[in-house]
Design a protein around this motif. Structure first.
Motif, mmCIF file in Angstrom:
data_model
loop_
_atom_site.group_PDB
_atom_site.id
_atom_site.type_symbol
_atom_site.label_atom_id
_atom_site.label_comp_id
_atom_site.label_asym_id
_atom_site.label_seq_id
_atom_site.Cartn_x
_atom_site.Cartn_y
_atom_site.Cartn_z
ATOM 1 N N SER A 25 0.764 -1.109 0.025
ATOM 2 C CA SER A 25 0.010 -0.120 0.007
ATOM 3 C C SER A 25 0.930 1.217 -0.078
ATOM 4 C CB SER A 25 -1.089 -0.090 1.124
ATOM 5 O OG SER A 25 -0.190 -0.065 2.504
ATOM 6 N N ASP A 26 1.971 1.098 0.651
ATOM 7 C CA ASP A 26 2.941 2.337 0.783
ATOM 8 C C ASP A 26 4.447 1.697 0.786
ATOM 9 O OD1 ASP A 26 1.281 4.680 1.471
ATOM 10 O OD2 ASP A 26 0.558 3.121 2.920
ATOM 11 N N HIS B 250 2.637 4.746 -3.745
ATOM 12 C CA HIS B 250 1.207 4.494 -2.909
ATOM 13 C C HIS B 250 0.378 3.707 -3.921
ATOM 14 C CE1 HIS B 250 2.409 7.342 0.161
ATOM 15 N NE2 HIS B 250 2.907 8.189 -0.862
ATOM 16 N N ARG B 251 -0.052 2.570 -3.433
ATOM 17 C CA ARG B 251 -1.352 1.907 -4.233
ATOM 18 C C ARG B 251 -2.486 2.609 -4.059
ATOM 19 N NH1 ARG B 251 -1.059 -3.021 -1.928
ATOM 20 N NH2 ARG B 251 -3.082 -2.730 -0.768
ATOM 21 N N ASP C 158 -5.609 4.631 -3.502
ATOM 22 C CA ASP C 158 -6.500 4.664 -2.486
ATOM 23 C C ASP C 158 -7.252 5.935 -2.684
ATOM 24 O OD1 ASP C 158 -7.104 5.900 0.343
ATOM 25 O OD2 ASP C 158 -7.281 3.766 0.783
ATOM 26 N N LYS D 276 -6.582 8.747 0.300
ATOM 27 C CA LYS D 276 -5.202 9.115 0.590
ATOM 28 C C LYS D 276 -4.831 9.890 -0.792
ATOM 29 C CE LYS D 276 -2.703 5.548 2.139
ATOM 30 N NZ LYS D 276 -1.612 4.474 2.037
#
Length: 373
Positions: free
Chosen positions: A245-246, A256-257, A259, A262
């Motif tokens: 994710s990060d 970052h994946r 989201d 975010k």
């Protein structure tokens, strides 16, 4: 009204537009009975979409681009051959759409640029009226001009766009700016569909460049630029399926994946934004008054970028040369008119849906468009 959504499942823009329309519909007492998503086997539905779409979500196999080995620009020849070989599956997709329309019995089908929806209406002719929604329908407008109007890619884009809207009662063209409706082509110009979260964000001028790339191959370009400019802080989002994710590449480069919350948080606080010119995120940057570097991946995104430059959203480049973006920042001028235009999206879009619904109930003397601009 009961609405059935059908979404072209590449990128995040169509998903975001559908989520916004769902929220607006629910606030008005209308119902989204289901959501059908056409996607390739190379993509998976994003978690934020599945968690926020408060209705059954079903997917089917649909034609899409294949990326190159470098995972950057789509390979048109390979994509065409690949899709031709899969025609039987696409016929099954059309039958799937037909069966789901019969099952859910909506009042209106809302098509977010899914090709098989248009083909279903052409070959099978469902009796439920269809409304198409997307920025791409601006490219069919009689007054839309592009620097490569007569190029083969532009012809192909317009042809594809027409195919998605075969049998449509109306085409709602999401636009960066107001423009007269094109009644002859069934095109009604409406504001972009931006999430309420975007409008509620507190804007700050941060010290980092924010970014989004659909195809992960462009990350190598960004890393190369970062090696030459290690002191510039970069926070980029991507769709790489197996990535954490990060991921901190180093102290000043983070990946970052995707989201949604975010992503918007980083957008609101950045110095500037760099992207592959998807319509939705450019609109978000324009609303949040962030200068944009747009690196188009294909002809559709070239049109997006060309159109966005008309309203001062930013600049266009062939590569992620962030020096160009940094040099542009002092010349950037905020577009306050865009915010006023976006504020009308709810009323203008649902006036058109309501007019179509009323036509079904009371066929006589209903105008094609209620927009008086």
């Amino acid at each position: 009204m009961k609405l059935l959504f059908i979404i072209q499942g590449e990128g995040r823009g169509h998903f975001t537009q559908a989520l916004v329309m769902q929220e607006l519909a629910r606030s008005r007492g209308d119902e989204v009975v289901a959501c059908l998503v056409g996607k390739s086997e190379h993509r998976r539905l994003p978690e934020y979409f599945l968690s926020k779409m408060k209705t059954p979500v079903e997917s089917f196999v649909s034609p899409n681009f294949l990326p190159t080995a470098q995972n950057k620009r789509p390979n048109l020849v390979k994509s065409t051959l690949y899709n031709l070989l899969r025609l039987p599956r696409y016929v099954s997709g059309m039958k799937f759409i037909r069966d789901k329309i019969r099952e859910y019995q909506p009042d209106i089908v809302v098509n977010f640029y899914e090709l098989l929806t248009g083909l279903t209406y052409f070959f099978i002719s469902p009796q439920v009226p269809m409304v198409c929604v997307g920025h791409q329908y601006m490219f069919l407008h009689r007054k839309f001009r592009f620097k490569k109007t007569f190029s083969i890619p532009m012809f192909s884009l317009r042809f594809f766009t027409r195919m998605t809207s075969l049998g449509a009662s109306k085409k709602l063209a999401l636009s960066f700016y107001p423009m007269p409706d094109d009644y002859k082509r069934g095109i009604i110009v409406v504001p972009p569909l931006l999430r309420k979260e975007v409008m509620q964000l507190q804007i700050a001028d941060g010290d980092y460049i924010h970014g989004y790339v659909l195809n992960s191959g462009y990350i190598e370009e960004i890393k190369k630029w970062h090696q030459a400019h290690p002191d510039m802080k970069l926070d980029f989002f991507w769709d790489k399926r197996d990535a954490p994710s990060d991921m901190a590449v180093d102290a000043n480069l983070s990946l970052h994946r995707i989201d949604d919350k975010k992503f918007l948080y980083y957008m609101a606080g950045c110095k500037a934004y760099s992207t592959t010119a998807g319509f939705e995120s450019v609109c978000e940057a324009l609303y949040l008054q962030k200068p944009v570097l747009m690196v188009p991946v294909h002809i559709e995104q070239e049109c997006n970028a060309f159109d966005a430059m008309k309203v001062g959203a930013g600049i266009v480049s062939d590569t992620f040369d962030l020096n160009k973006l940094l040099d542009y920042i002092p010349d950037y001028k905020k577009n306050t008119a865009f915010r006023r235009w976006v504020a009308n999206a709810d009323s203008l879009i649902f006036a058109e849906l309501q007019a179509l619904y009323d036509t079904m109930l009371y066929p006589a003397n209903i105008p094609f468009s209620l927009n008086n601009r």
